[in-house]
Design an enzyme around this catalytic site. Sequence first.
Site, mmCIF file in Angstrom:
data_model
loop_
_atom_site.group_PDB
_atom_site.id
_atom_site.type_symbol
_atom_site.label_atom_id
_atom_site.label_comp_id
_atom_site.label_asym_id
_atom_site.label_seq_id
_atom_site.Cartn_x
_atom_site.Cartn_y
_atom_site.Cartn_z
ATOM 1 N N LYS A 1 33.829 33.376 -22.742
ATOM 2 C CA LYS A 1 32.488 32.765 -22.612
ATOM 3 C C LYS A 1 31.702 33.554 -21.575
ATOM 4 O O LYS A 1 32.244 33.903 -20.519
ATOM 5 C CB LYS A 1 32.591 31.294 -22.211
ATOM 6 N N GLU B 1 23.721 23.784 -21.827
ATOM 7 C CA GLU B 1 24.016 22.898 -20.690
ATOM 8 C C GLU B 1 22.727 22.321 -20.113
ATOM 9 O O GLU B 1 21.795 23.060 -19.774
ATOM 10 C CB GLU B 1 24.801 23.645 -19.603
HETATM 11 O O1 KIV Z 1 33.381 25.901 -16.648
HETATM 12 C C1 KIV Z 1 33.134 24.968 -17.424
HETATM 13 O O2 KIV Z 1 33.790 23.928 -17.418
HETATM 14 C C2 KIV Z 1 32.018 25.139 -18.349
HETATM 15 C C3 KIV Z 1 31.719 24.032 -19.323
HETATM 16 C C4 KIV Z 1 31.460 22.756 -18.704
HETATM 17 C C5 KIV Z 1 30.707 24.406 -20.317
HETATM 18 O O3 KIV Z 1 31.386 26.148 -18.334
#
Ligand code: KIV
Length: 263
Positions: free
Chosen positions: A123, A191
């Site tokens: 991500k 988010e």
């Molecule tokens: O680090 C995390 O938990 C996140 C999510 C909440 C999207 O980026």
Amino acid sequence: MRLRPLTAQTLNMRTATDIVKLKGQKKIIALTSYTYLFAKIVDELSVVDIILVGDSMSQVLFGERTTATIPLDIMIWCAKSVRKAVKNAMLVFDMPFGTFYSKEVALQNVIKVVKETDVDAVKIEGGSEKEEIISEIVELGVPVMGHIGLLPQKVRISGYKKQGKTEDSAKKILEDARAVEQAGAFTVVLEAVEENLSERITKELKIPTIGIASGDKCDGKIAVLEDIVGLTQPPPKHIKPYDNLAQKIKEIVINYAKENGGG
Ligand code: KIV
């Protein structure tokens, strides 16, 4: 005798294509897991589509003020343990602060992460400014989950606020969503994005949107496991805890102490 080769099917691997296909079919369920222990409990149920080793572990597990301070190697160590437990969900690694500020640095760190943890995807926080980096990672063969709207790695600039309230901010988020999809991301986290804007982005994009504090109109939802089970004290404002495990642990420890002559 020749052994049957390991394929995505025999490995039971969830691919980016599998996740994209869920759009419009069912709501995508995503949860964080930072440890083997919790990942095993969650993954065995087969109701969770994506497990994220999130950089939120910085605050949730280690009590840090922000996500920025978590070292990459600690996250890698956690992801290695989570990998051993996850057999059903797609496993995504959250690239932490400072690990993807240029194409070269991003590629070097993504290669390190995949080689050391064998996660299924990474991500990347950020929108249009990360378009080139995302497409290079995808080109490498690693699926990318985008993350736009409120960016916890940039709270020093934005603070923790709802995003997309003004015309300019809504325009920027829409552009970011388009850029992330254009770059080849297989899904995007929204988010703290205004619900109407989340709905518009969800309708416009071909890839699934996964919301957190962004209303109910996204293709899926992501939450921090410790928040929904009531371990995080106090729970974040946008969260509905389904139980109070922190209180239950306290009661168990009191009973244990009493039964064993302490307390
Ligand atoms: O680090 C995390 O938990 C996140 C999510 C909440 C999207 O980026």
